[in-house]
Write a protein that holds these residues in place. Structure first.
Motif, PDB file in Angstrom:
ATOM      1  N   ASP A 148       9.080  -8.618  -0.829  1.00 38.93           N
ATOM      2  CA  ASP A 148      10.156  -9.221  -0.686  1.00 38.93           C
ATOM      3  C   ASP A 148      10.574  -9.655  -0.008  1.00 38.93           C
ATOM      4  OD1 ASP A 148      10.139 -10.717  -3.250  1.00 38.93           O
ATOM      5  OD2 ASP A 148      11.003  -9.298  -4.025  1.00 38.93           O
ATOM      6  N   GLN A 149       9.616  -9.247   1.502  1.00 36.83           N
ATOM      7  CA  GLN A 149      10.539  -8.549   2.971  1.00 36.83           C
ATOM      8  C   GLN A 149       9.230  -9.921   3.853  1.00 36.83           C
ATOM      9  OE1 GLN A 149      11.368  -4.808   2.745  1.00 36.83           O
ATOM     10  NE2 GLN A 149      13.697  -5.547   3.955  1.00 36.83           N
ATOM     11  N   LYS A 150       9.457 -10.559   4.309  1.00 36.24           N
ATOM     12  CA  LYS A 150       8.340 -10.740   6.404  1.00 36.24           C
ATOM     13  C   LYS A 150       8.416 -10.063   6.325  1.00 36.24           C
ATOM     14  CE  LYS A 150      10.348 -14.594   7.780  1.00 36.24           C
ATOM     15  NZ  LYS A 150      10.479 -15.342   8.257  1.00 36.24           N
ATOM     16  N   VAL A 151       6.926  -9.773   6.644  1.00 35.42           N
ATOM     17  CA  VAL A 151       6.175  -8.977   7.621  1.00 35.42           C
ATOM     18  C   VAL A 151       4.837  -9.509   8.938  1.00 35.42           C
ATOM     19  CG1 VAL A 151       4.443  -6.666   7.848  1.00 35.42           C
ATOM     20  CG2 VAL A 151       6.888  -7.177   6.538  1.00 35.42           C
ATOM     21  N   ASP A 152       4.566  -8.914   9.744  1.00 40.65           N
ATOM     22  CA  ASP A 152       3.974  -9.773  10.856  1.00 40.65           C
ATOM     23  C   ASP A 152       2.708  -9.327  10.400  1.00 40.65           C
ATOM     24  OD1 ASP A 152       5.422 -12.018  11.769  1.00 40.65           O
ATOM     25  OD2 ASP A 152       6.454 -11.055  13.408  1.00 40.65           O
TER      26      ASP A 152
ATOM     27  N   CYS B  74      -6.211   4.721  -5.173  1.00 36.77           N
ATOM     28  CA  CYS B  74      -4.030   5.205  -5.287  1.00 36.77           C
ATOM     29  C   CYS B  74      -3.198   4.577  -4.167  1.00 36.77           C
ATOM     30  CB  CYS B  74      -4.446   6.814  -4.351  1.00 36.77           C
ATOM     31  SG  CYS B  74      -5.354   8.261  -5.366  1.00 36.77           S
ATOM     32  N   CYS B  75      -4.401   3.464  -3.826  1.00 28.96           N
ATOM     33  CA  CYS B  75      -2.948   2.322  -3.425  1.00 28.96           C
ATOM     34  C   CYS B  75      -3.687   1.252  -3.714  1.00 28.96           C
ATOM     35  CB  CYS B  75      -4.291   2.181  -1.485  1.00 28.96           C
ATOM     36  SG  CYS B  75      -5.548   1.855  -1.742  1.00 28.96           S
ATOM     37  N   ASN B  76      -3.503   0.898  -4.854  1.00 29.26           N
ATOM     38  CA  ASN B  76      -3.244  -0.441  -6.077  1.00 29.26           C
ATOM     39  C   ASN B  76      -2.056  -1.145  -5.657  1.00 29.26           C
ATOM     40  OD1 ASN B  76      -6.923  -0.249  -6.771  1.00 29.26           O
ATOM     41  ND2 ASN B  76      -5.397   0.619  -9.234  1.00 29.26           N
ATOM     42  N   VAL B  77      -2.055  -2.031  -5.356  1.00 31.24           N
ATOM     43  CA  VAL B  77      -0.965  -2.884  -5.447  1.00 31.24           C
ATOM     44  C   VAL B  77      -0.824  -3.642  -5.925  1.00 31.24           C
ATOM     45  CG1 VAL B  77      -0.390  -1.785  -3.064  1.00 31.24           C
ATOM     46  CG2 VAL B  77      -1.749  -4.144  -2.728  1.00 31.24           C
ATOM     47  N   GLN B  78       0.019  -5.227  -5.893  1.00 30.71           N
ATOM     48  CA  GLN B  78      -0.324  -6.304  -6.613  1.00 30.71           C
ATOM     49  C   GLN B  78      -0.303  -6.984  -5.616  1.00 30.71           C
ATOM     50  OE1 GLN B  78       3.584  -7.727  -8.610  1.00 30.71           O
ATOM     51  NE2 GLN B  78       2.298  -8.585  -9.928  1.00 30.71           N
ATOM     52  N   VAL B  79      -0.975  -8.756  -5.739  1.00 32.21           N
ATOM     53  CA  VAL B  79      -0.709  -8.952  -4.592  1.00 32.21           C
ATOM     54  C   VAL B  79      -1.316 -10.341  -4.992  1.00 32.21           C
ATOM     55  CG1 VAL B  79      -2.425 -10.532  -2.307  1.00 32.21           C
ATOM     56  CG2 VAL B  79      -2.679  -7.570  -3.338  1.00 32.21           C
ATOM     57  N   ASN B  80      -0.608 -11.855  -5.166  1.00 30.88           N
ATOM     58  CA  ASN B  80      -0.133 -12.905  -5.286  1.00 30.88           C
ATOM     59  C   ASN B  80       0.016 -12.608  -7.140  1.00 30.88           C
ATOM     60  OD1 ASN B  80       0.136 -13.944  -3.019  1.00 30.88           O
ATOM     61  ND2 ASN B  80      -2.485 -14.308  -2.930  1.00 30.88           N
TER      62      ASN B  80
ATOM     63  N   GLY C 228       0.122 -16.159   3.676  1.00 30.41           N
ATOM     64  CA  GLY C 228       1.329 -16.171   3.244  1.00 30.41           C
ATOM     65  C   GLY C 228       1.123 -15.319   1.806  1.00 30.41           C
ATOM     66  N   MET C 229       0.136 -14.242   1.698  1.00 27.59           N
ATOM     67  CA  MET C 229       0.126 -13.283   0.660  1.00 27.59           C
ATOM     68  C   MET C 229       1.711 -12.306   0.334  1.00 27.59           C
ATOM     69  SD  MET C 229      -2.492 -10.615   1.779  1.00 27.59           S
ATOM     70  CE  MET C 229      -4.161 -11.007   0.683  1.00 27.59           C
ATOM     71  N   ARG C 230       1.532 -12.708  -0.851  1.00 30.88           N
ATOM     72  CA  ARG C 230       2.237 -11.805  -1.325  1.00 30.88           C
ATOM     73  C   ARG C 230       2.677 -10.381  -1.916  1.00 30.88           C
ATOM     74  NH1 ARG C 230       7.799 -13.865  -1.095  1.00 30.88           N
ATOM     75  NH2 ARG C 230       7.811 -16.249  -0.358  1.00 30.88           N
ATOM     76  N   ILE C 231       2.989  -9.769  -1.057  1.00 26.57           N
ATOM     77  CA  ILE C 231       2.427  -8.086  -1.711  1.00 26.57           C
ATOM     78  C   ILE C 231       3.830  -7.711  -2.316  1.00 26.57           C
ATOM     79  CG2 ILE C 231       1.425  -5.886  -0.814  1.00 26.57           C
ATOM     80  CD1 ILE C 231       0.056  -8.008   1.435  1.00 26.57           C
ATOM     81  N   ASN C 232       3.198  -6.646  -3.866  1.00 23.40           N
ATOM     82  CA  ASN C 232       4.425  -5.769  -3.990  1.00 23.40           C
ATOM     83  C   ASN C 232       3.330  -4.283  -4.521  1.00 23.40           C
ATOM     84  OD1 ASN C 232       6.786  -7.035  -4.265  1.00 23.40           O
ATOM     85  ND2 ASN C 232       4.697  -8.830  -6.387  1.00 23.40           N
ATOM     86  N   THR C 233       4.052  -3.432  -3.705  1.00 26.27           N
ATOM     87  CA  THR C 233       4.009  -1.987  -3.885  1.00 26.27           C
ATOM     88  C   THR C 233       4.756  -1.502  -5.127  1.00 26.27           C
ATOM     89  OG1 THR C 233       5.839  -1.306  -2.790  1.00 26.27           O
ATOM     90  CG2 THR C 233       3.578  -1.668  -1.672  1.00 26.27           C
ATOM     91  N   GLN C 234       4.302  -0.351  -6.168  1.00 27.89           N
ATOM     92  CA  GLN C 234       4.931   0.022  -6.902  1.00 27.89           C
ATOM     93  C   GLN C 234       5.522  -0.474  -8.041  1.00 27.89           C
ATOM     94  OE1 GLN C 234       8.226   2.473  -5.799  1.00 27.89           O
ATOM     95  NE2 GLN C 234       7.638   3.014  -3.920  1.00 27.89           N
ATOM     96  N   LYS C 235       3.882  -1.203  -8.317  1.00 22.65           N
ATOM     97  CA  LYS C 235       4.133  -2.134  -9.115  1.00 22.65           C
ATOM     98  C   LYS C 235       2.704  -1.967 -10.475  1.00 22.65           C
ATOM     99  CE  LYS C 235       7.068  -6.109  -8.188  1.00 22.65           C
ATOM    100  NZ  LYS C 235       7.641  -6.245  -9.510  1.00 22.65           N
ATOM    101  N   ASN C 236       3.467  -1.877 -12.126  1.00 21.34           N
ATOM    102  CA  ASN C 236       2.245  -1.211 -12.633  1.00 21.34           C
ATOM    103  C   ASN C 236       2.083  -2.630 -13.732  1.00 21.34           C
ATOM    104  OD1 ASN C 236       1.218   0.348 -14.924  1.00 21.34           O
ATOM    105  ND2 ASN C 236       0.758   1.609 -13.816  1.00 21.34           N
ATOM    106  N   ARG C 237       1.205  -3.085 -14.106  1.00 24.22           N
ATOM    107  CA  ARG C 237       0.699  -3.791 -15.525  1.00 24.22           C
ATOM    108  C   ARG C 237       0.749  -3.568 -16.616  1.00 24.22           C
ATOM    109  NH1 ARG C 237      -3.556  -3.037 -18.389  1.00 24.22           N
ATOM    110  NH2 ARG C 237      -5.452  -0.984 -17.114  1.00 24.22           N
ATOM    111  N   LEU C 238       1.340  -1.992 -16.634  1.00 29.13           N
ATOM    112  CA  LEU C 238       1.871  -1.578 -17.749  1.00 29.13           C
ATOM    113  C   LEU C 238       2.958  -1.668 -18.317  1.00 29.13           C
ATOM    114  CD1 LEU C 238      -0.623   1.579 -18.389  1.00 29.13           C
ATOM    115  CD2 LEU C 238      -1.290  -0.583 -19.923  1.00 29.13           C
ATOM    116  N   GLU C 239       3.668  -1.576 -17.170  1.00 28.58           N
ATOM    117  CA  GLU C 239       5.521  -1.596 -16.820  1.00 28.58           C
ATOM    118  C   GLU C 239       5.745  -3.339 -17.394  1.00 28.58           C
ATOM    119  OE1 GLU C 239       7.199  -0.847 -13.982  1.00 28.58           O
ATOM    120  OE2 GLU C 239       7.424   1.362 -15.306  1.00 28.58           O
ATOM    121  N   GLU C 240       5.150  -4.260 -16.717  1.00 30.88           N
ATOM    122  CA  GLU C 240       5.297  -5.513 -17.021  1.00 30.88           C
ATOM    123  C   GLU C 240       4.506  -6.485 -18.357  1.00 30.88           C
ATOM    124  OE1 GLU C 240       4.136  -7.298 -13.519  1.00 30.88           O
ATOM    125  OE2 GLU C 240       5.028  -5.943 -12.193  1.00 30.88           O
TER     126      GLU C 240
END
Length: 112
Positions: free
Chosen positions: A34-38, A77-83, A98-110
């Motif tokens: 949720d933070q913008k990055v170039d 080890c670098c799995n992230v959530q993308v869109n 416009g990608m939305r990348i989330n780190t430290q996410k796990n599908r099992l938690e969700e």
């Protein structure tokens, strides 16, 4: 009011302070936690994560936080959530606008 919005947008933007070589090419903006990055079109998500100082990248199925290990797609080890799609390898996934990348996410938690 516009100055306030600009200030808030700037505060939500991650700065690339840790690039090994200054990035060149066509820039776009993506969102990381949720933070913008170039980011440069075609660079890997992992290179952007490293450039902004994010080293704790993935949460494995045992709720442990990991960082990138191999950097070439073998270790997962670098799995992230993308869109909203889980288990995307940051080292092998290239930046797109416009990608939305989330780190430290796990599908099992969700519950997936």
């Amino acid at each position: 009011m516009d100055q306030y919005v600009e200030l808030m947008e700037h505060n939500r933007k991650l700065d690339r302070k840790q690039d090994i070589v200054p990035p060149s090419g066509q820039f776009t903006q993506v969102w990381i936690d949720d933070q913008k990055v170039d980011a440069v079109l075609g660079e890997s998500i992992l290179s952007v994560l490293f450039a902004v100082g994010k080293n704790e990248i993935a949460q494995n199925d045992h709720a442990k936080i990991t960082g990138a290990y191999c950097g070439m797609g073998i270790c997962h080890c670098c799995n992230v959530q993308v869109n909203d799609k889980h288990k995307m390898k940051a080292c092998q996934t290239l930046i797109e606008p416009g990608m939305r990348i989330n780190t430290q996410k796990n599908r099992l938690e969700e519950g997936f």
